[in-house]
Design a protein around this motif. Structure first.
Motif, mmCIF file in Angstrom:
data_model
loop_
_atom_site.group_PDB
_atom_site.id
_atom_site.type_symbol
_atom_site.label_atom_id
_atom_site.label_comp_id
_atom_site.label_asym_id
_atom_site.label_seq_id
_atom_site.Cartn_x
_atom_site.Cartn_y
_atom_site.Cartn_z
ATOM 1 N N THR A 1 0.833 -1.206 0.000
ATOM 2 C CA THR A 1 0.000 0.000 0.000
ATOM 3 C C THR A 1 0.870 1.260 0.000
ATOM 4 O O THR A 1 0.669 2.178 -0.802
ATOM 5 C CB THR A 1 -0.931 0.019 1.229
ATOM 6 O OG1 THR A 1 -1.745 -1.152 1.221
ATOM 7 C CG2 THR A 1 -1.830 1.247 1.208
ATOM 8 N N LEU A 2 1.863 1.296 0.888
ATOM 9 C CA LEU A 2 2.749 2.456 0.960
ATOM 10 C C LEU A 2 3.631 2.550 -0.280
ATOM 11 O O LEU A 2 3.929 3.653 -0.755
ATOM 12 C CB LEU A 2 3.609 2.390 2.224
ATOM 13 C CG LEU A 2 3.031 3.044 3.484
ATOM 14 C CD1 LEU A 2 1.681 2.440 3.856
ATOM 15 C CD2 LEU A 2 3.995 2.946 4.657
ATOM 16 N N GLY A 3 4.024 1.383 -0.818
ATOM 17 C CA GLY A 3 4.853 1.365 -2.015
ATOM 18 C C GLY A 3 4.169 2.024 -3.198
ATOM 19 O O GLY A 3 4.820 2.736 -3.994
ATOM 20 N N GLN A 4 2.872 1.825 -3.328
ATOM 21 C CA GLN A 4 2.124 2.460 -4.415
ATOM 22 C C GLN A 4 2.151 3.981 -4.277
ATOM 23 O O GLN A 4 2.284 4.714 -5.265
ATOM 24 C CB GLN A 4 0.679 1.951 -4.415
ATOM 25 C CG GLN A 4 0.548 0.502 -4.860
ATOM 26 C CD GLN A 4 -0.854 -0.059 -4.612
ATOM 27 O OE1 GLN A 4 -1.791 0.682 -4.310
ATOM 28 N NE2 GLN A 4 -0.992 -1.368 -4.720
ATOM 29 N N LYS A 5 2.021 4.459 -3.032
ATOM 30 C CA LYS A 5 2.065 5.917 -2.781
ATOM 31 C C LYS A 5 3.447 6.483 -3.129
ATOM 32 O O LYS A 5 3.567 7.573 -3.695
ATOM 33 C CB LYS A 5 1.751 6.209 -1.313
ATOM 34 C CG LYS A 5 0.433 5.648 -0.810
ATOM 35 C CD LYS A 5 -0.746 6.428 -1.319
ATOM 36 C CE LYS A 5 -2.050 5.921 -0.714
ATOM 37 N NZ LYS A 5 -3.240 6.543 -1.349
ATOM 38 N N ILE A 6 4.482 5.723 -2.775
ATOM 39 C CA ILE A 6 5.856 6.172 -3.035
ATOM 40 C C ILE A 6 6.130 6.242 -4.534
ATOM 41 O O ILE A 6 6.698 7.215 -5.039
ATOM 42 C CB ILE A 6 6.855 5.240 -2.314
ATOM 43 C CG1 ILE A 6 6.878 5.584 -0.822
ATOM 44 C CG2 ILE A 6 8.255 5.326 -2.912
ATOM 45 C CD1 ILE A 6 7.620 4.607 0.050
ATOM 46 N N LYS A 7 5.728 5.204 -5.254
ATOM 47 C CA LYS A 7 5.965 5.173 -6.706
ATOM 48 C C LYS A 7 5.245 6.316 -7.419
ATOM 49 O O LYS A 7 5.687 6.792 -8.468
ATOM 50 C CB LYS A 7 5.525 3.823 -7.269
ATOM 51 C CG LYS A 7 6.493 2.675 -6.954
ATOM 52 C CD LYS A 7 6.027 1.373 -7.559
ATOM 53 C CE LYS A 7 6.998 0.247 -7.278
ATOM 54 N NZ LYS A 7 8.308 0.436 -7.931
ATOM 55 N N ALA A 8 4.125 6.759 -6.845
ATOM 56 C CA ALA A 8 3.339 7.809 -7.496
ATOM 57 C C ALA A 8 3.777 9.214 -7.101
ATOM 58 O O ALA A 8 3.298 10.202 -7.671
ATOM 59 C CB ALA A 8 1.855 7.619 -7.150
#
Length: 528
Positions: A136-143
């Motif tokens: 979940t946090l990884g998606q925020k970071i990539k974006a």
């Protein structure tokens, strides 16, 4: 040269938390040795301990932590982290982490219980909490446009004022190996955060991923940071025993939901060791299993939850059920073969509650750090909580700091080294080090075993240092150099503790000393 306001080394929950709290106002670089989601946080099964239930309390959570920590937890640190536990979980929920629901419970979420906890307070996403949180946090970071991910980079060493010939004691970034181009890159930053995890791979058997090689601890030590309580390496009591399992963890929650530890003949043994039975803290359960295995000459013991309804098991432990089934073990019908394995590094670089180390501009957050929360034995599911709370506090401290002008930083100089002649030296030393640590610095220790370990480490260290001085760096060489440094810190810390406390059990000193004291080692450059 790459330049960032903040450089984060490690992409587990500590690193991700920092990145997301900083990125609105700072340009962030995030180094990770493999892919973004490859790290210990992703493999965490059980969940996150937090005071969410009205029948629970901050005082109860603090008390449980202090008891598990065997007198060595810092009470101010423990209170600070526990008091901010609900706020941390609310942040994750707001970001969209899919925790397991229970609409009949007042919180709306299912809370489980683990060893050492007096209440159900572990919020989780089935039995794969770490994966749910980091994805979940990884998606925020990539974006996020202000976060640059540097995947497949490994930090070699910190760039410090001492290395640059400048006064004071400050960090200015790192030299790192870009593993895809095989080039060493200079990465400068006003603030550098070590969020690189623990050192489980210093041992032969561990539940940790291959990335847990003590990099941050070793780099921080070489830069002049003190380390604390490195003798307390937590062995998880229940790692799946199977030749093809690759150290697969059987979550503490299995015991929390009624799993019973048995000998091969079906005899239950934990009540003979502790009145709390299977729900005793991890150090107690691991020592009990180790005792029974040695006493009976066993390769493993068994964890049995098969008496519970099959549907209950499949709902609560879908990943454990599926993985065991792939290996021919149906946990709804038969017990699970388990052994203890190294799981968590309770000590680390000494920090304050904002993650600050002894080196200005350098922070350490998560398993790499020693905040005082875990004491002599970490209470289950407190580690992810520490990443969240201290990560946010460190971000706030960095955001409040004044900007500095970065000095001129020279490029990495490898003009006097050559390509290695025989890389078998690395693999041989790696294997010898991990076997020596497993044999001599394990669950039960003696003076003689520690002396033997230190003797072997000294020989290996000389050989590795010579190799490092003469040849181009590689991922394996960097990790081996950090592993042997960290192994020495573990052994030297263990030799200083003249008692048995928590995770450190010595046959030569079986009793507790009347006063609990931290073991703090100071680097040679800091000694008076």
């Amino acid at each position: 040269m790459l330049k960032f306001d903040v450089l984060i080394i490690g992409s587990g929950l500590a690193g991700m938390t920092l990145a997301l709290h900083l990125a609105e106002k700072r340009k962030v670089g995030l180094i990770t040795k493999r892919d973004l989601l490859e790290g210990s946080s992703t493999y965490a099964q059980g969940g996150i301990a937090a005071v969410l239930d009205t029948e629970d309390s901050v005082e109860d959570h603090i008390r449980d932590t202090l008891i598990a920590g065997a007198g060595l937890c810092d009470e101010d640190t423990t209170r600070f982290i526990v008091e901010h536990s609900k706020e941390a979980i609310d942040w994750l929920i707001k970001l969209g982490v899919p925790f397991t629901r229970d609409d009949e419970h007042q919180t709306g979420y299912h809370l489980t219980r683990e060893g050492g906890h007096s209440h159900r307070r572990i919020i989780h996403a089935a039995d794969a909490t770490g994966a749910a949180v980091t994805s979940t946090l990884g998606q925020k970071i990539k974006a996020h446009p202000n976060i640059t991910e540097l995947e497949h980079y490994i930090a070699i060493d910190l760039i410090t004022s001492q290395k640059l010939g400048l006064p004071g004691k400050r960090a200015y970034g790192v030299y790192a190996l870009d593993k895809q181009s095989d080039q060493v890159v200079t990465i400068a930053a006003q603030h550098t955060i070590l969020a690189s995890g623990g050192a489980g791979k210093v041992y032969l058997y561990t539940t940790n991923p291959d990335t847990a090689t003590g990099d941050g601890i070793a780099m921080g030590w070489r830069a002049g940071c003190r380390v604390g309580n490195m003798e307390f390496m937590q062995f998880h009591p229940t790692c799946l025993y199977h030749p093809h399992a690759k150290s697969f963890l059987i979550s503490e929650a299995v015991r929390g939901e009624g799993g019973i530890l048995k000998l091969p003949d079906g005899t239950r043994f934990m009540p003979q060791h502790d009145p709390r039975g299977e729900l005793a803290p991890r150090d107690v359960v691991a020592r009990a299993i180790d005792f029974e295995m040695k006493k009976h000459g066993l390769d493993c013991v068994y964890l049995d939850i098969s008496y519970k309804p099959a549907q209950f098991i499949k709902e609560h432990f879908p990943n454990i059920y599926a993985h065991c089934l792939e290996l021919g073990i149906d946990i709804t019908q038969q017990p699970i073969p388990v052994v203890p394995a190294v799981h968590f590094t309770c000590g680390g670089l000494v920090t304050d509650l904002a993650g600050r180390t002894d080196v200005t501009g350098l922070y350490a957050v998560g398993e790499v750090a020693h905040t005082g929360l875990h004491g002599a034995n970490r209470l289950a599911s407190n580690s992810l909580l520490e990443c969240l709370v201290i990560g946010k506090a460190a971000a706030a401290d960095i955001l409040a700091a004044d900007a500095i002008k970065l000095p001129a930083i020279p490029a990495w100089d490898d003009s006097r080294v050559t390509d290695p002649d025989e890389e078998v030296v690395i693999s041989h030393n790696w294997d010898e080090l991990r076997r020596a640590m497993w044999d001599y610095v394990g669950i039960v220790r003696t003076n003689k075993r520690l002396e033997r370990a230190l003797h072997r480490i000294d020989l290996l260290k000389d050989e590795i240092d010579e190799y490092y001085s003469n040849f181009h760096v590689s991922n394996d060489l960097i990790e081996l150099r950090n592993l042997v440094e960290t192994a020495e810190l573990i052994v030297r810390s263990a030799m200083q503790r003249k008692e048995s406390r928590g995770l450190h059990y010595s046959r030569d000193y079986p009793d507790l000393l009347p006063e609990a004291q931290d073991t703090v080692l100071t680097p040679p450059s800091r000694r008076e």
